[in-house]
Design a protein around this motif. Structure first.
Motif, PDB file in Angstrom:
ATOM      1  N   LEU A 286     -13.755   1.765  -1.636  1.00  0.00           N
ATOM      2  CA  LEU A 286     -14.127   0.357  -1.693  1.00  0.00           C
ATOM      3  C   LEU A 286     -15.576   0.145  -1.277  1.00  0.00           C
ATOM      4  O   LEU A 286     -16.189  -0.867  -1.629  1.00  0.00           O
ATOM      5  CB  LEU A 286     -13.207  -0.459  -0.781  1.00  0.00           C
TER       6      LEU A 286
ATOM      7  N   ARG B 124      -5.177  -0.321   3.395  1.00  0.00           N
ATOM      8  CA  ARG B 124      -6.180  -1.337   3.081  1.00  0.00           C
ATOM      9  C   ARG B 124      -6.380  -2.332   4.221  1.00  0.00           C
ATOM     10  O   ARG B 124      -7.392  -3.041   4.269  1.00  0.00           O
ATOM     11  CB  ARG B 124      -5.785  -2.065   1.788  1.00  0.00           C
TER      12      ARG B 124
ATOM     13  N   LYS C 139      -9.293   5.927   0.327  1.00  0.00           N
ATOM     14  CA  LYS C 139      -9.214   4.673  -0.436  1.00  0.00           C
ATOM     15  C   LYS C 139     -10.135   3.618   0.159  1.00  0.00           C
ATOM     16  O   LYS C 139     -10.724   2.808  -0.564  1.00  0.00           O
ATOM     17  CB  LYS C 139      -7.772   4.174  -0.462  1.00  0.00           C
ATOM     18  N   ASN C 140     -10.264   3.603   1.492  1.00  0.00           N
ATOM     19  CA  ASN C 140     -11.176   2.645   2.111  1.00  0.00           C
ATOM     20  C   ASN C 140     -12.630   2.956   1.761  1.00  0.00           C
ATOM     21  O   ASN C 140     -13.425   2.044   1.527  1.00  0.00           O
ATOM     22  CB  ASN C 140     -10.980   2.650   3.629  1.00  0.00           C
TER      23      ASN C 140
ATOM     24  N   TYR D 265      -9.776  -2.014   5.817  1.00  0.00           N
ATOM     25  CA  TYR D 265     -10.848  -2.754   5.128  1.00  0.00           C
ATOM     26  C   TYR D 265     -10.772  -4.245   5.434  1.00  0.00           C
ATOM     27  O   TYR D 265     -11.787  -4.888   5.746  1.00  0.00           O
ATOM     28  CB  TYR D 265     -10.729  -2.493   3.626  1.00  0.00           C
TER      29      TYR D 265
ATOM     30  N   SER E 284       0.855  -1.183   0.000  1.00  0.00           N
ATOM     31  CA  SER E 284       0.000   0.000   0.000  1.00  0.00           C
ATOM     32  C   SER E 284       0.888   1.228   0.000  1.00  0.00           C
ATOM     33  O   SER E 284       1.649   1.453   0.932  1.00  0.00           O
ATOM     34  CB  SER E 284      -0.908   0.005   1.240  1.00  0.00           C
TER      35      SER E 284
END
Length: 385
Positions: A375, A272, A371-372, A275, A229
């Motif tokens: 998703l 990530r 970014k989370n 998540y 990441s």
């Protein structure tokens, strides 16, 4: 008295027609009767049993299982207490609405919030990737309004790391006291817009970890290790005094690079692992605890990791499950879901402040897309303010 001819009497005449079967035939008839009665009773009992099971299943479909930790189990450290939180039926709402409304009791995690799961996952993933090694003097840095910081401080100390938490100076004083009690260093800053450089202070602290005087002309930056990441930053004090492209490490430098202390920027918003903690943990727990009998999952969002990971898992089990966002005033996520525009009512013409940073709920809601959260957007069906 005249003699009587008994055979001429009507009753005796009928008896003369009756012929009792032989003993073997009578035995077979008796066996048949017994078997018939037994089969009848057995089938009746089975039907009653399965009807009762069906009735109980219908009435118990949301009966909650207890936490699966038994009293005779030995937990390996405080991290063993994280997860497996029960579901709690909210009686007032459930009775009033005629549906089962259940709350996931994440406050029962040792750090007091769902962020405990994230802290463990981030450190586990970093160790698997070789980015962190315990008991080497390495330090984890994070910017937070409190909950994630408390979780990182809790897990870091249990796993052999130090923690530095950067947080606004207007958060609850109890959070600061909790962090310091857990052994974390706390650096408080004035609240700032997401575009302000102060938002990257935790990253900067991690970047120059091990350099006593910070960035200089001679030591431009700490070494950045490659990570899956790109948002996760790891530094080591094995740096280049003349520029990395001209520098040849000595054997001592190589040893320090492999085993020396490192600075790790956790970056809960973009990492990530946030998540993954919920896709692998929270989601499967909810599915198991409800026996798959779940119609909707409702969650707030700060980093977006909870609603993304949990929602994705539940959708993978049953695509008809509704995933809904509960967003506080001051956050732009509601409009992003509803209208695909990252925009909040407070930013309308004539009302927008130069730096819009606050929501009415501490730690929930945001005005940028992480970014989370990206998703989560494909699987969120609805949003409520």
């Amino acid at each position: 008295m005249d003699s009587v001819d008994f055979l001429s009497m009507p009753g005796l005449h009928i008896l003369s027609w009756i012929h009792f079967p032989e003993r073997s035939v009578a035995r077979h008839i008796l066996y048949g009767v017994i078997i018939g009665v037994s089969l009848s009773l057995t089938s009746t009992s089975l039907v009653a049993y399965y009807q009762e099971r069906k009735r109980l299943r219908a009435t118990r479909q949301f009966n909650l299982r207890p936490i699966e930790l038994r009293g005779d189990e030995i937990i390996k450290g405080v991290t063993g207490l994280i997860g497996n939180t029960p579901l709690v039926r909210i009686n007032s709402l459930s009775d009033a609405l005629g549906v089962e409304i259940l709350g996931k009791a994440e406050f029962l995690n040792p750090g007091g919030s769902v962020k405990d799961r994230v802290a463990v996952q981030m450190i586990d993933d970093a160790e698997r990737q070789g980015l962190l090694r315990p008991h080497t003097g390495s330090r984890i840095f994070e910017g937070t309004v409190g909950s994630t910081g408390i979780s990182i401080a809790t897990v870091a100390r249990a796993r052999g790391y130090e923690a530095t938490i950067i947080m606004p100076d207007d958060v609850a004083e109890e959070k600061v006291k909790a962090l310091r009690a857990l052994g974390a260093d706390v650096e408080r800053v004035r609240p700032a817009s997401i575009v302000d450089k102060k938002q990257n202070l935790a990253r900067e602290r991690a970047k120059y970890f091990g350099l006593e005087n910070g960035p200089t002309d001679h030591l431009p930056r700490a070494h950045l290790l490659p990570t899956p990441s790109s948002s996760v930053l790891v530094s080591t004090a094995a740096t280049d005094a003349l520029g990395a492209e001209h520098y040849v490490m000595t054997s001592n430098d190589e040893e320090n690079f492999r085993t020396g202390p490192r600075g790790f920027f956790a970056d809960q918003f973009e990492n990530r692992s946030n998540y993954e903690a919920h896709f692998d943990g929270t989601g499967p727990e909810i599915w198991r605890q409800t026996n798959g009998k779940i119609d909707a999952f409702v969650s707030g969002a700060g980093t977006g990791g909870t609603i993304a990971g949990t929602g994705q898992f539940l959708k993978s089990m049953n695509e008809d499950i509704i995933v809904a966002l509960s967003d506080p005033d001051g956050s732009g996520l509601y409009n992003k879901v509803k209208h695909d525009v990252m925009f909040d009512r407070k930013e309308t013409e004539g009302t927008k402040r130069r730096h819009q940073v606050d929501t009415v709920v501490e730690g929930i809601g945001i005005n940028r897309l992480t970014k989370n959260m990206e998703l989560a957007l494909p699987i969120i069906d609805d949003a409520f303010r």
